[in-house]
Structures are given as structure tokens and as C-alpha cells.
Enzyme design. Structure first.
Site, short mmCIF file in Angstrom:
data_model
loop_
_atom_site.label_atom_id
_atom_site.label_comp_id
_atom_site.label_asym_id
_atom_site.label_seq_id
_atom_site.Cartn_x
_atom_site.Cartn_y
_atom_site.Cartn_z
N SER A 72 177.98 40.69 33.47
CA SER A 72 178.90 40.32 32.29
C SER A 72 179.74 40.87 33.92
O SER A 72 181.14 41.12 32.88
CB SER A 72 177.88 41.18 31.73
OG SER A 72 178.12 42.52 31.40
N LYS A 79 185.82 41.28 29.14
CA LYS A 79 186.37 41.49 28.60
C LYS A 79 187.98 40.77 28.13
O LYS A 79 188.17 39.89 27.07
CB LYS A 79 186.22 42.98 28.47
CG LYS A 79 184.88 43.44 28.26
CD LYS A 79 185.63 44.95 27.75
CE LYS A 79 184.31 45.91 26.69
NZ LYS A 79 183.24 45.89 28.06
N GLU A 113 191.35 49.96 19.77
CA GLU A 113 189.84 50.46 19.34
C GLU A 113 189.31 50.85 21.42
O GLU A 113 189.11 49.95 21.53
CB GLU A 113 189.29 51.07 18.46
CG GLU A 113 187.71 50.47 18.86
CD GLU A 113 187.95 49.47 18.87
OE1 GLU A 113 189.13 48.56 18.74
OE2 GLU A 113 187.38 48.54 19.52
C1 LIG Z 1 181.44 46.35 27.47
C2 LIG Z 1 180.38 45.26 27.95
C3 LIG Z 1 179.30 44.64 27.25
C4 LIG Z 1 178.55 45.23 26.22
O1 LIG Z 1 180.20 44.26 25.58
P1 LIG Z 1 179.23 42.95 24.81
O2 LIG Z 1 180.62 42.85 23.23
O3 LIG Z 1 177.86 43.75 24.86
O4 LIG Z 1 179.78 41.64 25.74
C5 LIG Z 1 178.70 44.52 28.81
N1 LIG Z 1 178.69 43.74 30.21
C6 LIG Z 1 180.27 44.93 30.64
C7 LIG Z 1 180.24 44.77 31.86
C8 LIG Z 1 180.84 45.25 29.69
O5 LIG Z 1 182.13 46.26 30.31
#
Ligand SMILES: *Cc1c(COP(=O)(O)O)cnc(C)c1O
Length: 398
Positions: free
Chosen positions: A384, A96, A118
């Protein structure tokens, strides 16, 4: 980071559409703010001085490039070659921050003194509060009052970083109400405030802008995979989709490479047909959500359905318009992964590779055995985020 010119139908159109999805369906009061951003974002992002500042922060603050790791034991288990793109090693523990670092620089170029955002589970709020502290900008994060109770550690993190966390007390007191109240704040403070959206959702130009900031993920994958294997294109790129920002970043430089299958994992919760799910493409229909035309979960008369997932980051009733187009056009393969499948995949990666993934990420890993890969196939999974924040949930399954 390269800023691509529109090339094919997977690029956003001038009016902000991906096929029939996207656009800017906003109240008139919001128009001047969104229009100011739309007129300026490409020129700002294309400015070499902006790129130099962004690159320096990505390198020295975020910790990029993140590694591309050959997961050998996982590969043996899956029966194909699996690489992990380690976004979990970014500062703050997830992808993020790639977006918030970029957007705070945009806000500075637009002479904004205050940031509003938000947050649902608090992850985007923390990534926003982090870059506001870095830049010395005021930060106001709207969060549903129920979410504030559920996610107290992230509320404390944001406050420690100097942000003001405002409880959203209307409606169901969760993400959608926080979004409404943050929008209202922006409408009332158009001149000095920038609104940082946390995924590839919202009115144009947000989905495109966020995708471009996250596209550093696939830009790095191409170089790294080439160095490791002699080819820059894998057979599959796999990512989880909440709003879809980590997936958009991992897919971005492969959108126009038809030999690369784009695989998206959505949260099926307790099961697609259980009534407790966030599997948007399996259950949803076209409609307008948070300023863009996309696919969303809704009742027959168009009321947004309350989503459910064990993973806070995937607990969203829609997907970004790019992903709606990938789904509709057949360019992407969408899998619905249940809570239990994700938890098992999270434990599997922890034990096989010594990496505890976020539960969001575990959904992407759980898609691997469903993809019918050949032994010669190469898959890159966008890892992610890290799973430390999810230990309380994982520990129930120990
Ligand atoms: C917020 C988050 C997501 C989901 O958000 P996307 O916009 O779909 O990427 C996925 N993985 C992690 C670790 C997150 O913090």
C-alpha cells in the site's frame, strides 16, 4: 476503470448495506449533502467523459498502472509465489491518491469550490491537499492539535501545497475530533463544499465510492497476473486494513471469485489482549461509527475505545462496513499482527527485495507466514505505501 453493477451480496445494496453493515447514520443537518452525493455519484462515475479525465490523471499524474512485481527472494522465504502490487510507487507514495483524484473530479462535477477533509497522521490530508493544488480548489484539513505536533512534516507538506490546516482542539485532540469538526464545517457550508473521506468508511455512499476508486488496484492485478502467469486469479490477495481502502481496492474484482481467499491484516499493537491494540475484528462488536453500522472497538456501554498501533494509518477503532461483512460472512480471513511482527516483516522485505514498505503495509507482509500456504500457491500482496515516512520508527530497531 469499470464500474460494476450490483451482482451479489458483496455489492452494496441500494440503501448502502453490505449484509447488516453500512447505511447512513447521520445527523439530519448532514442529510442534504450526503443525499446530493448519493443521488449523483454513480451517474457521474459512469459518464465516459468523467472516466476519460480520471484515466488520464491516473496514468499521467498518479503513475498508473503500478507494477506487479514477482518477489523471488521473499517467495523462497515464504514457501509460495508472492507478487507485490506496487502502490508505493503511486505519486505521494501510497494508494490514497487513487481516491482523492477521483473525489476531486466528483467535487468539480458537483460545482464545489472548496474541499474539506479530516486527517489523523496526515497521509490523507497530504493526498487531498495534493489534488486540490492540482485543480486549484481551496483545501481545508482538520487535524487534531496533538496529531499536528506528532506529525509536523505532514503539516508542513499540506501547507506547502497551499492547504489550510485547522487544529481540532476539542476532546482528545486526535482523529475523531478532527472528523467531528470537519463534519461541522461541511454542515455549515453545504452548497460550495465537498468532504473527501480517506477510506471506505463513513455514511453511504462513501464506502462504495471509495472502493470503486480504489478498485483500479485489482483491475490491474487481474490483467497483470494473467500476462505473467496465464491466470488472472491468485490463491490469495493480502492487504492491511485500517479503514480498509487499499484492501477494498485489492479485493474488489475478486469479491465474487470464491477460489480467491481474501486476507486482511489488522494491527494488534502490543498484542490483541494487551489493552493497546487496533485489532477491530478480534476485539470489536457491532455498532455505529462515523455514520455507518460496522464492527468497532467499544466498552460494554458503547463508548469507542482508544485504539493503539505503531502504525498511524492502522490506528483506527473500526473498519469499513464491507470488511465487517467479509469478516462476518467468513469470506475474508482476518489476522492480527503485532507491532513487532510488522517491524520484522518491514526489515525482511527491505533486505530481501530492496523495498522499504510503510509500517501499515508491513502488517500485510507479516500475515504471509501465518497463512499455511502450499508451494504451488500464488499470493498477491497489496504494497500500500512506501516506508520513507516511517524511518524514524524503523531506525529505533536498527
Ligand atoms: C492510510 C494507509 C493505510 C490504511 O488505510 P486503508 O484505508 O486501510 O487502506 C495503509 N497503508 C498506507 C501506506 C496508508 O498510508
Amino acid at each position: 476503470m469499470t464500474v460494476l453493477e450490483p451482482q451479489t451480496s458483496f455489492e452494496v445494496s441500494n440503501k448502502g448495506f453490505y449484509g447488516s453493515f453500512g447505511g447512513a447514520f447521520i445527523p439530519e443537518m448532514l442529510y442534504p449533502n450526503v443525499e446530493e452525493l448519493r443521488r449523483n455519484y454513480l451517474a457521474i462515475m459512469g459518464d465516459p467523459a468523467f472516466q476519460a479525465e480520471l484515466q488520464a490523471l491516473l496514468t499521467d499524474y498518479v503513475g498508473r498502472p503500478t507494477p506487479l512485481f514477482l518477489a523471488e527472494r521473499l517467495s523462497n522465504q515464504v514457501g509460495a509465489t508472492v507478487y507485490l502490487k506496487r502502490e508505493d510507487l503511486c505519486h505521494t507514495g501510497a494508494h490514497k491518491v487513487n481516491n482523492t483524484v477521483g473525489q476531486i473530479l466528483i467535487a468539480k462535477r458537483l460545482n464545489k469550490q472548496r474541499i474539506v477533509a479530516e486527517t489523523g497522521a496526515g497521509q490523507h490530508g497530504v493526498a487531498t491537499a495534493t489534488v486540490c493544488a492540482l485543480m486549484g480548489l481551496e483545501c481545508i484539513v482538520y487535524m487534531g492539535s496533538i496529531d499536528m505536533k506528532r506529525q509536523q512534516p505532514n503539516v508542513d507538506r499540506m501547507r506547502m501545497l497551499g492547504a489550510t490546516v485547522v487544529p481540532a482542539t476539542s476532546g482528545s485532540q486526535t482523529l475523531k475530533d478532527a472528523t467531528n469538526e470537519a463534519m461541522r464545517h461541511w454542515i455549515n457550508n453545504p452548497v460550495d463544499t465537498h468532504y473527501i473521506i480517506g477510506s471506505v468508511v463513513g455514511p453511504h455512499p462513501y464506502p462504495d465510492m471509495v472502493a470503486r476508486f480504489q478498485s483500479v488496484i485489482s483491475e490491474e492485478i487481474k490483467t497483470q497476473l494473467l500476462a505473467k502467469t496465464g491466470r488472472e486469479n491468485p490463491d490469495y490477495v493480502v492487504a492491511c486494513v485500517g479503514g480498509g481502502s487499499n484492501a477494498a481496492g485489492a479485493f474488489f474484482h475478486y469479491l465474487h471469485e470464491p477460489s480467491v481467499r481474501l486476507v486482511a491484516a489488522e494491527a494488534a499493537g502490543l498484542g490483541v489482549l494487551s489493552g493497546h491494540s487496533a485489532a477491530t475484528t478480534a476485539l470489536g462488536k457491532p455498532g455505529v461509527l462515523h455514520g455507518s453500522r460496522t464492527i468497532l472497538m467499544q466498552t460494554d456501554d458503547g463508548q469507542v475505545t482508544e485504539p493503539y498501533s505503531i502504525s498511524a494509518g492502522l490506528d483506527y477503532p473500526g473498519i469499513g462496513p464491507l470488511h465487517a461483512h467479509l469478516f462476518n460472512s467468513g469470506r475474508g480471513d482476518f489476522y492480527a499482527i503485532t507491532d513487532d511482527e510488522a517491524i520484522q516483516a518491514g526489515f525482511q522485505l527491505s533486505k530481501l527485495e530492496g523495498i522499504i514498505p510503510a509500517i501499515e503495509t508491513a502488517h500485510a507482509l507479516a500475515a504471509l507466514p501465518k497463512m499455511n500456504m502450499k508451494p504451488s500457491d500464488v499470493a498477491v500482496v497489496c504494497l500500500s505505501g512506501r516506508g520513507d515516512k516511517d524511518l524514524a520508527i524503523y531506525s529505533k530497531y536498527l
